[in-house]
Scaffold this motif. Structure first.
Motif, PDB file in Angstrom:
ATOM      1  N   ASN A 282      52.629  28.414  84.358  1.00 10.43           N
ATOM      2  CA  ASN A 282      53.857  27.672  84.107  1.00 10.43           C
ATOM      3  C   ASN A 282      54.752  27.746  85.601  1.00 10.43           C
TER       4      ASN A 282
ATOM      5  N   ASN B 172      48.590  31.808  81.590  1.00  9.22           N
ATOM      6  CA  ASN B 172      49.745  31.002  80.930  1.00  9.22           C
ATOM      7  C   ASN B 172      50.934  31.291  81.835  1.00  9.22           C
TER       8      ASN B 172
ATOM      9  N   LYS C   7      53.595  25.163  87.437  1.00  8.09           N
ATOM     10  CA  LYS C   7      53.850  23.667  86.643  1.00  8.09           C
ATOM     11  C   LYS C   7      55.378  23.453  86.850  1.00  8.09           C
TER      12      LYS C   7
HETATM   13 MG   LIG Z   1      52.853  26.876  79.704  1.00  9.90          MG
END
Ligand SMILES: [Mg+2]
Ligand SMILES: Nc1ncnc2c1ncn2[C@@H]1O[C@H](COP(=O)(O)OP(=O)(O)OP(=O)(O)O)[C@@H](O)[C@H]1O
Lengths: 374, 129
Positions: free
Chosen positions: A272, A268, A275
């Protein structure tokens, strides 16, 4: 003692005139508003009208007894604190008064200090009770809103799909071209994938919550685990033109935990960092061992997070609505999952970030000192 | 229909924007879109819409109402149509729809998903009133 700004009201009920007068004097001097009554009937009428913070009542009075005043006051407002004064303090009467709802009792004769002390303690208790009640109400409100909120999140993609399908059904081929139709069908598929992702994350979150995700407590070397996560994300990073780097020696960052949930955690965080990065940006993973804790930091050179958003990042479904990240899709559950996992493993997660510059997410976990099992 | 009417469409969902603006342009309207309160605010500085369509859950839970109020403050005669996927009573701040001073901040309310015809009709009704 922290005294509320508002003057507190105390009702004194006693058939003895001297008692009423002295209680009233002592308490008025201590800054309270005091009202006295000479029997139970008038006292109860006064309690209903004045809604005092505290009641001092004599147990033995002609007419309505002190005991009855206690139970009827609780019916009027259970938050009113009752202190009983009594001339014949036996253990059994004391137990009985407290059972029927009195806060404490004061045997006659008593000194002004004793009265003030018991009243102060009673009012402190009332404050605590009210505080607990307020927190309870806030939590309830949040819970009620939360259901609305989650259902809204789940409804959103379905509503979008519905709008597309409805348009394609109602508007003929002339009004919606074949190309347009193809594009819309593509959007419907994307939105149903989004729906699936929300449900998947939601399940993960509830699994962590109910203790079904972090089941094992094995010694885990984070270095190979993070290396595997990076490998799995290499393609995504390359597609975005983001460089991944990790300088983590083996056998240095060892924690006790669960392989599965630790992978979810770093997946995660690193996802992120990719991203919310920019083309040609960097993601760097570093480690540190200090004071019996292992800290792994994931640093990116991405869009960053404004201070006002930083506190809410870890909330379920929270997504920053800045224009720069508006086009990236996500459920807003990733960091909520991370926070749960980390706290389940006895650690903490923090963020440091500057808008437009980048962010660092630090995961701190208790180190596992045991040597690796052979 | 006589002249083109200008509609400001505010929703945080790209697909709702895509659908609604398609339907409204099809019906002959001029549509300006905004993804949030902030973007809508910028547009409102220079554009006076003939109608505004506002999704309630833009940005924050009650920002839809804040935006409605802003539109009404700037352009009192612009009708505001609220669309939301929640039933009215579930919307926090719905009671603020009339505002503390009793002034309307919205003129009509429809729930998503909405049939294409129903949307176009609702818009038509507000524009001709
Ligand atoms: Mg995320
Ligand atoms: N490294 C980062 N840089 C900038 N913003 C970030 C970063 N990590 C998270 N955020 C912000 O925090 C929000 C919440 O992140 P989170 O991982 O919980 O959800 P998401 O990425 O939107 O969805 P999901 O991870 O479930 O697909 C993101 O929407 C993003 O706005």
């Amino acid at each position: 003692m922290n005294r509320p700004d508002k003057q507190q009201t105390i009702v004194v009920i006693d058939d003895d005139y001297v008692m009423r007068l002295s209680c009233s004097k002592i308490l008025a001097k201590a800054g309270f508003r005091v009202e006295t009554f000479e029997d139970g009937a008038q006292g109860l009428e006064g309690i209903a009208r004045l809604r005092p913070d505290l009641v001092v009542v004599d147990l033995k009075m002609p007419g309505i007894s002190g005991m009855e005043v206690i139970s009827r006051t609780a019916q009027i407002d259970p938050a009113i604190i009752i202190v009983v004064i009594t001339g014949y303090a036996t253990i059994s009467t004391a137990v009985e008064t407290i059972k029927s709802g009195a806060y404490d009792f004061l045997p006659k004769p008593f000194s002004p200090d004793e009265l003030r002390l018991i009243v102060d303690r009673g009012l402190e208790r009332r404050r605590l009770l009210q505080e607990t009640q307020r927190l309870e109400m806030e939590r309830e409100l949040l819970r009620r809103r939360f259901v609305t909120f989650v259902s809204h999140q789940l409804k959103t993609p379905l509503v979008a799909i519905h709008q597309y399908l409805d348009a394609m059904r109602h508007l003929g081929d002339v009004r919606v071209t074949a190309d347009q139709r193809q594009e819309w069908i593509g959007r419907c598929l994307e939105r149903s994938d989004e729906m699936l992702a929300i449900i998947k994350d939601w399940l993960t979150l509830s699994k962590v919550e109910s203790g079904h995700l972090c089941t094992e407590r094995k010694r885990i070397d984070l270095t190979p685990l993070i290396r595997d996560v990076l490998k799995a994300l290499a393609e995504v990073a390359a597609a975005k033109g983001v460089h991944l780097a990790a300088e983590l020696p083996e056998n240095t960052y060892c924690v006790r935990g669960d392989r599965n949930s630790l992978s979810v955690l770093f997946d995660n965080l690193i996802s992120n960092a990719i991203k919310y990065n920019r083309p040609n940006g960097n993601v760097t993973i570093t480690g540190q061992v200090r004071e019996g804790d292992v800290t792994i930091s994931v640093t990116d050179t991405g869009i960053g997070i404004a201070p006002e958003d930083q506190q809410r990042l870890f909330d379920e479904f929270y997504r920053v609505k800045a224009r720069s990240s508006a086009s990236t899709s996500g459920t807003g559950l990733g960091l909520a999952i991370c926070r749960r996992i980390v706290s389940e493993l006895g650690g903490r997660i923090d963020v440091e970030s500057e808008a437009n510059t980048g962010s660092t997410f630090c995961v701190r976990l208790p180190a596992c000192h045991e040597a690796a099992a052979l | 229909m006589s002249e083109k009417r200008r509609i400001l469409l505010v929703d945080d969902d790209v697909d709702i924007i895509e659908q609604f603006s398609f339907l409204l342009r099809e019906a002959g309207h001029d549509v300006i879109t905004a993804r949030g309160e902030e973007e809508a605010g910028d547009i409102l500085e220079s554009v006076k819409p003939d109608l505004a369509i506002v999704d309630l859950m833009v940005d924050h839970l009650d920002s839809g109402f804040v935006l409605c109020r802003r539109i009404k403050d700037l352009y009192p005669e612009t009708p505001v149509l609220i669309v939301t996927s929640n039933p009215p009573e579930a919307n926090i701040g719905m009671d603020a729809a009339t505002g503390e001073d009793g002034r309307f901040v919205h003129d009509a309310f429809i729930q998503k998903p909405v049939e294409p015809r129903e949307l176009v009709d609702a818009v038509q009704r507000l524009l001709s009133s």
